[in-house]
Motif scaffolding. Structure first.
Motif, PDB file in Angstrom:
ATOM      1  N   SER A  26       0.822  -1.209   0.000  1.00  0.00           N
ATOM      2  CA  SER A  26       0.000   0.000   0.000  1.00  0.00           C
ATOM      3  C   SER A  26       0.852   1.252   0.000  1.00  0.00           C
ATOM      4  CB  SER A  26      -0.917   0.019   1.227  1.00  0.00           C
ATOM      5  OG  SER A  26      -1.685   1.220   1.245  1.00  0.00           O
ATOM      6  N   GLY A  27       0.351   2.272  -0.660  1.00  0.00           N
ATOM      7  CA  GLY A  27       1.036   3.555  -0.674  1.00  0.00           C
ATOM      8  C   GLY A  27       1.114   4.181  -2.047  1.00  0.00           C
ATOM      9  N   PRO A  86       6.627   1.641   1.043  1.00  0.00           N
ATOM     10  CA  PRO A  86       5.220   1.310   1.239  1.00  0.00           C
ATOM     11  C   PRO A  86       4.983   0.614   2.573  1.00  0.00           C
ATOM     12  CG  PRO A  86       6.268  -0.402  -0.053  1.00  0.00           C
ATOM     13  CD  PRO A  86       7.346   0.610   0.281  1.00  0.00           C
ATOM     14  N   LYS A 105      -4.811  -6.213   3.285  1.00  0.00           N
ATOM     15  CA  LYS A 105      -4.697  -5.124   2.314  1.00  0.00           C
ATOM     16  C   LYS A 105      -6.077  -4.730   1.781  1.00  0.00           C
ATOM     17  CE  LYS A 105      -2.787  -2.377  -0.820  1.00  0.00           C
ATOM     18  NZ  LYS A 105      -3.758  -2.235  -1.899  1.00  0.00           N
ATOM     19  N   HIS A 146      -7.796  -2.749   4.418  1.00  0.00           N
ATOM     20  CA  HIS A 146      -7.151  -1.431   4.376  1.00  0.00           C
ATOM     21  C   HIS A 146      -7.798  -0.585   3.292  1.00  0.00           C
ATOM     22  CE1 HIS A 146      -4.402   1.299   2.266  1.00  0.00           C
ATOM     23  NE2 HIS A 146      -3.815   1.531   3.424  1.00  0.00           N
ATOM     24  N   TRP A 190       0.214   0.150   9.663  1.00  0.00           N
ATOM     25  CA  TRP A 190      -0.431   1.179   8.845  1.00  0.00           C
ATOM     26  C   TRP A 190      -0.012   2.601   9.233  1.00  0.00           C
ATOM     27  CZ3 TRP A 190      -6.104  -1.074   9.163  1.00  0.00           C
ATOM     28  CH2 TRP A 190      -6.199  -2.189   8.316  1.00  0.00           C
ATOM     29  N   CYS A 246       1.304   3.741   4.002  1.00  0.00           N
ATOM     30  CA  CYS A 246       0.026   3.413   3.372  1.00  0.00           C
ATOM     31  C   CYS A 246      -0.886   4.637   3.289  1.00  0.00           C
ATOM     32  CB  CYS A 246      -0.664   2.281   4.126  1.00  0.00           C
ATOM     33  SG  CYS A 246      -1.309   2.759   5.730  1.00  0.00           S
TER      34      CYS A 246
END
Length: 463
Positions: A127-128, A137, A181, A184, A354, A358
């Motif tokens: 994520s990111g 990330p 994920k 998220h 997190w 992210c």
């Protein structure tokens, strides 16, 4: 000569950024892309980092360039392309060589692959966005701990870090990484929708211009709402469009795109029987945003909206309340998945993972981690720190939803958050009526409150 520490397939936006990140951290990465020209162009454009990148023209070349036991990251589109790529790669790999799917895979596909593949396999959520992939990330792993340990030195080195702690962890077994994920991303959808609704209230309800909204968001980012998404929203609202000499936000088409992960979260929540109405409202809102023609026709038929009179600090408190309820639903879903799939998910580890890198990173995550550490099986709503904030802000959320609804201003995620809170704090709900109805037309039975007897029926059963 085999000298690459890791391989990477797929030099799209995310794959290219991740490969440069790996090279920058001092590891040698061998890369391959379906289009050979793109592979060599990538290396040519890598500048000083090219010394740590090996371009390969074939999958056989890629395998030959890697130290054993090999590890290869796939950055290809989710679904069938992943299966096709694994099948094409398989003839060149040994039994101990590992494939790592780092795309936006459905966790059920990851679980299936782990069952059928006769080789080491990891599924990791990344994520990111492009900036995260390039500079750090948040990484959420799923699979065997021994396999994770093999590549953890690279993954923790390229991940974002929060106060020196890498935001890269093994979440749990098999598909757990991709599931975390997905949740998220579901929270991301909801957080973005809540912010968009507050923007709409300021724009349409308070007649504020985009730069004014941006200044409000800038102020909020210095307080309890401090987060990447509030910071981003401020920058978007303050951006200037040179073509019109006005706010850029005013010329962006109001139809939101999506890549499916938020939808997956909503679908899986139904399978798990866990309520995530704020996330579901956010997914539905994106779908409604796409129907611009119909919305224009209905606006012409039914008219516009009214102004509201609501203080900015009330909107801030309402957004805070909605955000906490959104995160509470997401973490409750993770807890339900841990039970359903026998995963060793730890909410405090996820919250800390997190905190940087992210999209949903925010100041609240540290407090969430502490709350879960103190009581891992407790919903965020009942954690003392957050229950105090909810008690403090729920009135603002209620006031905001009432004002918006009265004026005809849409706040689907905020309204869902309020309805969820009110439903969950009712010791005696109304589902007894539903159970009575089900028994009347289908003899499904009910449980008596006074005796606890199950499979009871009403008098209509004798008719």
């Amino acid at each position: 000569m085999a000298r690459a520490d890791i391989g990477l397939i797929g030099l799209g936006t995310m794959g290219s950024a991740l490969a440069l990140n790996i090279a920058e951290k001092g590891f040698t990465v061998a890369v391959w892309n379906r289009t050979t020209e793109k592979t060599h162009a990538f290396v040519e454009e890598a500048g000083d980092l090219a010394a740590n990148v090996i371009a390969t023209d074939t999958l056989e070349d890629l395998a030959a360039a890697l130290k054993g036991p090999r590890a290869i990251i796939l950055m290809v589109p989710a679904g069938q392309p992943v299966d096709d790529q694994i099948e094409a790669l398989d003839p060149y790999l040994g039994p101990d060589d590992m494939v790592i799917d780092a795309g936006n895979a459905n966790f059920r596909d990851t679980m299936r692959r782990m069952e059928v593949l006769e080789r080491p396999f990891l599924g990791i959520g990344v994520s990111g966005g492009e900036d995260g992939a390039r500079h750090g990330p948040a990484i959420m792993g799923g699979g065997d701990p021994d396999l994770w340990a093999r590549v953890a030195p690279i993954l923790t080195a390229i991940a974002a870090s929060f106060e020196g702690t890498p935001c890269a962890n093994l979440m749990g077994e098999n598909g757990a990484g991709h599931f975390v994920k997905a949740v998220h991303n579901g929270i991301e959808y909801a957080d973005m929708q809540l912010i968009a609704e507050v923007y709409g209230l300021m724009r349409d309800g308070l007649a504020m211009e985009a730069p004014q909204v941006g200044e409000v968001f800038e102020g909020w980012n210095n307080g309890r709402l401090s987060s990447f998404l509030i910071e981003t929203s401020a920058k978007v609202a303050l951006a200037h469009d040179t073509a019109t000499d006005g706010p850029l936000l005013d010329v962006i088409v109001d139809a939101a795109g999506q890549k499916g992960t938020g939808r997956w979260t909503a679908i899986e929540a139904q399978h798990l029987g866990t309520p995530i109405p704020v996330i579901e409202a956010a997914v539905a809102a994106r779908n409604m945003s796409a129907q611009r023609g119909l919305r224009a026709d209905l606006a012409a038929t039914f008219g516009g909206v009214d102004r509201i009179d609501i203080p900015i600090d009330i909107l801030e408190a309402a957004l805070t309340c909605g955000k906490i309820l959104c995160y509470a639903q997401g973490f409750d879903m993770l807890r339900a998945a841990a039970r359903a799939f026998d995963w060793s998910l730890k909410p405090e580890v996820i919250a800390r993972n997190w905190r940087a890198g992210c999209i949903i990173r925010s100041a609240m995550l540290d407090d969430m981690a502490e709350a879960f550490e103190a009581a891992p099986d407790t919903t965020l709503m009942a954690a003392p720190y957050f229950s105090d904030i909810l008690s403090e802000t729920i009135g603002a959320l209620r006031q905001t939803v009432i004002a918006a609804t009265s004026a005809g201003l849409p706040v689907p995620a905020m309204a869902a958050a309020l309805a969820y809170f009110d439903t969950m704090r009712q010791a005696r709900g109304t589902a007894n009526m539903i159970q009575g109805q089900r028994d009347y037309f289908g003899l499904h039975g009910f449980v008596r409150m006074d005796t606890g007897d199950k499979d009871q029926h009403g008098p209509w059963a004798d008719d």
